[in-house]
Design a protein around this motif. Structure first.
Motif, PDB file in Angstrom:
ATOM      1  N   ARG A 107      -6.776  -1.992   8.133  1.00  0.00           N
ATOM      2  CA  ARG A 107      -7.697  -1.374   7.061  1.00  0.00           C
ATOM      3  C   ARG A 107      -8.005  -2.009   5.837  1.00  0.00           C
ATOM      4  O   ARG A 107      -9.022  -1.951   5.325  1.00  0.00           O
ATOM      5  CB  ARG A 107      -7.234   0.338   7.086  1.00  0.00           C
ATOM      6  N   ILE A 108      -6.928  -2.600   5.443  1.00  0.00           N
ATOM      7  CA  ILE A 108      -7.182  -3.291   4.057  1.00  0.00           C
ATOM      8  C   ILE A 108      -8.011  -4.865   4.329  1.00  0.00           C
ATOM      9  O   ILE A 108      -8.784  -4.776   3.522  1.00  0.00           O
ATOM     10  CB  ILE A 108      -5.608  -3.781   3.383  1.00  0.00           C
ATOM     11  N   SER A 163      -9.696   0.261   3.056  1.00  0.00           N
ATOM     12  CA  SER A 163      -8.748   0.738   2.074  1.00  0.00           C
ATOM     13  C   SER A 163      -8.139  -0.339   0.876  1.00  0.00           C
ATOM     14  O   SER A 163      -8.499  -1.680   1.296  1.00  0.00           O
ATOM     15  CB  SER A 163      -7.266   1.094   2.609  1.00  0.00           C
ATOM     16  N   GLU A 164      -8.036   0.087  -0.264  1.00  0.00           N
ATOM     17  CA  GLU A 164      -7.717  -0.783  -1.449  1.00  0.00           C
ATOM     18  C   GLU A 164      -6.008  -1.248  -1.342  1.00  0.00           C
ATOM     19  O   GLU A 164      -5.486  -0.038  -1.321  1.00  0.00           O
ATOM     20  CB  GLU A 164      -8.141  -0.646  -2.568  1.00  0.00           C
ATOM     21  N   THR A 219      -2.444  -1.183  -3.067  1.00  0.00           N
ATOM     22  CA  THR A 219      -1.652  -0.768  -4.200  1.00  0.00           C
ATOM     23  C   THR A 219      -1.246  -2.112  -5.140  1.00  0.00           C
ATOM     24  O   THR A 219      -1.079  -2.031  -6.388  1.00  0.00           O
ATOM     25  CB  THR A 219      -0.509   0.200  -3.945  1.00  0.00           C
ATOM     26  N   LYS A 244       0.686  -1.352  -0.134  1.00  0.00           N
ATOM     27  CA  LYS A 244       0.051   0.024   0.178  1.00  0.00           C
ATOM     28  C   LYS A 244       0.721   1.360   0.123  1.00  0.00           C
ATOM     29  O   LYS A 244       1.596   1.310   0.824  1.00  0.00           O
ATOM     30  CB  LYS A 244      -0.871   0.067   1.275  1.00  0.00           C
ATOM     31  N   TYR A 264       1.163   5.561  -0.506  1.00  0.00           N
ATOM     32  CA  TYR A 264       0.629   7.018  -0.715  1.00  0.00           C
ATOM     33  C   TYR A 264       1.414   7.913  -1.135  1.00  0.00           C
ATOM     34  O   TYR A 264       2.813   7.750  -0.835  1.00  0.00           O
ATOM     35  CB  TYR A 264       0.348   7.138   0.926  1.00  0.00           C
ATOM     36  N   THR A 319      -2.600   0.229   8.645  1.00  0.00           N
ATOM     37  CA  THR A 319      -2.760  -0.110   6.957  1.00  0.00           C
ATOM     38  C   THR A 319      -3.019  -1.128   6.781  1.00  0.00           C
ATOM     39  O   THR A 319      -4.074  -1.453   6.255  1.00  0.00           O
ATOM     40  CB  THR A 319      -1.726   0.349   6.461  1.00  0.00           C
TER      41      THR A 319
END
Length: 418
Positions: free
Chosen positions: A85-86, A91-92, A94, A13, A15, A82
């Motif tokens: 959350r995935i 969240s998706e 990366t 993931k 950002y 993180t």
């Protein structure tokens, strides 16, 4: 039938840092911008000033089977939240993929999954529906949830009017009582009061004993070790250890020691909540009687010194001493005023905490720090420094060097028969 509850492969993931805000584009403008960026990437060398990409997770492969209770540990910014959350589908990723088998109950932050305009009663049914529970199942557990959350008189009040503690109590009660097959918990129990924390930990132990899968994030290593059999250590988005909870915690504590030996200001695990108008650039403990740094004789006076990068209004400091297992021993908070406290004009960006007598048993200890200024959290560090305690004398009685339990020695007097 597979017994795998959670599986990830090559999970990443990222950002983009410093992304400029952009207004709405027409379709033609969007296509033109994408085409020009592709052309530049193909024909021009990379721009060193191009916006940075931060990888919160990188190439993470992990398998958790049904019924495992796994503790997820690591520095601030290691990627723990993180990952949760995935797994919660907030969240998706990366890159790579994550697969979760079963319904998931997530407790990641205050009020996660609640609609602020709906009442507590309505949110219980909403959350239950999101978890895949039938209305009859929710009704059957409804009274238990309300009693556990202790919100009876606020049940028909919109959640937006709840305090953070009330929201946490209700969120945890819903997640724990509606029996999701997988429970993800991220540090939020620290928001509740001590009585609720104890009740919640007891409930988590009960949940784990029923064979449900739990992935638990906490900086309190004592709680992690009491609840979990397996530990996963993340560092800078990657997995560096996966094994028994005892081995993983030991690896984590060694990594904290390594971090504390470097430059404090350049560390990557400063508290992410900080506004950073001022930051911790140095911290140390000195035996006030011997003058020795980072080694104090048990019972001697000691001084903890903190250096900051800038002097900002309303500086406050919170220090916590922890033992070698990461269990808090005691804390000092400058907001709790005492008659001897002083604010000095010529001290600069510097804070000192004087301890008349440090009644610790011999051993290895660490200090965590949180700095507030301008009424906001500015900076924080776990294991900002380490120090040793050597045998000494407390209240006229020698402190034992070994063979005793606990971490402190209290002055005391015996009355014994002749």
């Amino acid at each position: 039938m597979s017994d795998t509850a959670i599986q990830t492969s090559g999970l990443g993931k990222s950002y983009r840092l410093g992304t400029a805000r952009r207004g709405y584009d027409t379709l033609r403008e969007s296509f033109g911008r994408v085409a020009s960026q592709a052309f530049r990437r193909a024909h021009q060398p990379p721009d060193p000033n191009e916006r940075l990409i931060l990888w919160a997770l990188r190439d993470l492969s992990l398998t958790i089977t049904d019924g495992e209770i796994v503790g997820l540990i690591g520095h601030n910014g290691a990627g723990k939240t993180t990952l949760l959350r995935i797994l919660s589908r907030i969240s998706e990723p990366t890159s790579g993929w994550a697969e979760v088998t079963g319904n998931v109950g997530s407790l990641l932050e205050v009020g996660t999954g609640f609609h602020p305009e709906l009442t507590g009663r309505e949110n219980i049914f909403l959350n239950g529906a999101v978890l895949g529970m039938r209305r009859e199942q929710i009704r059957r557990r409804f009274d238990e949830i309300v009693e556990f959350a202790e919100i009876q008189q606020f049940l028909d009040t919109p959640v937006k009017r709840y305090s953070s503690g009330m929201s946490v109590r209700l969120a945890f009660a819903v997640a724990a009582h509606l029996e999701p097959s997988i429970l993800l918990v991220d540090e939020v129990l620290a928001v509740g009061d001590a009585a609720f924390q104890r009740k919640s930990l007891g409930k988590m132990g009960e949940v784990a004993s029923r064979g449900r899968t739990v992935l638990f994030v906490s900086h309190n290593l004592a709680i992690i070790q009491s609840l979990c059999q397996r530990g996963v250590l993340l560092e800078r988005g990657g997995m560096v250890a996966d094994g028994s909870i005892g081995e993983t915690v030991a690896t984590y504590l060694r990594s904290l020691e390594r971090s504390a030996t470097g430059d404090v200001l350049s560390r990557s695990d400063h508290d992410g909540r900080g506004y950073r108008d001022t930051m911790v650039c140095g911290l140390g403990l000195r035996d006030a009687r011997t003058g020795v740094e980072d080694v104090v004789v048990s019972g001697n006076p000691a001084t903890i010194s903190v250096d900051l990068t800038e002097l900002v209004p309303l500086i406050q400091c919170h220090l916590t001493i922890l033992n070698s297992l990461g269990q808090p021993v005691c804390s000092f908070d400058s907001q709790a005023l005492a008659p001897g406290d002083e604010r000095l004009k010529d001290i600069g960006p510097h804070v000192e905490c004087e301890i008349p007598s440090l009644p610790l048993l011999p051993g290895r200890y660490r200090i965590d720090i949180l700095v507030r200024g301008r009424n906001q959290i500015q900076d924080g560090l776990q294991a900002a420094t380490f120090f040793n305690v050597e045998p000494g004398v407390i209240g006229g009685r020698p402190s034992p060097a070994f063979g005793v339990e606990g971490v402190v020695v209290l002055p005391h007097t015996w009355r014994l028969p002749s």
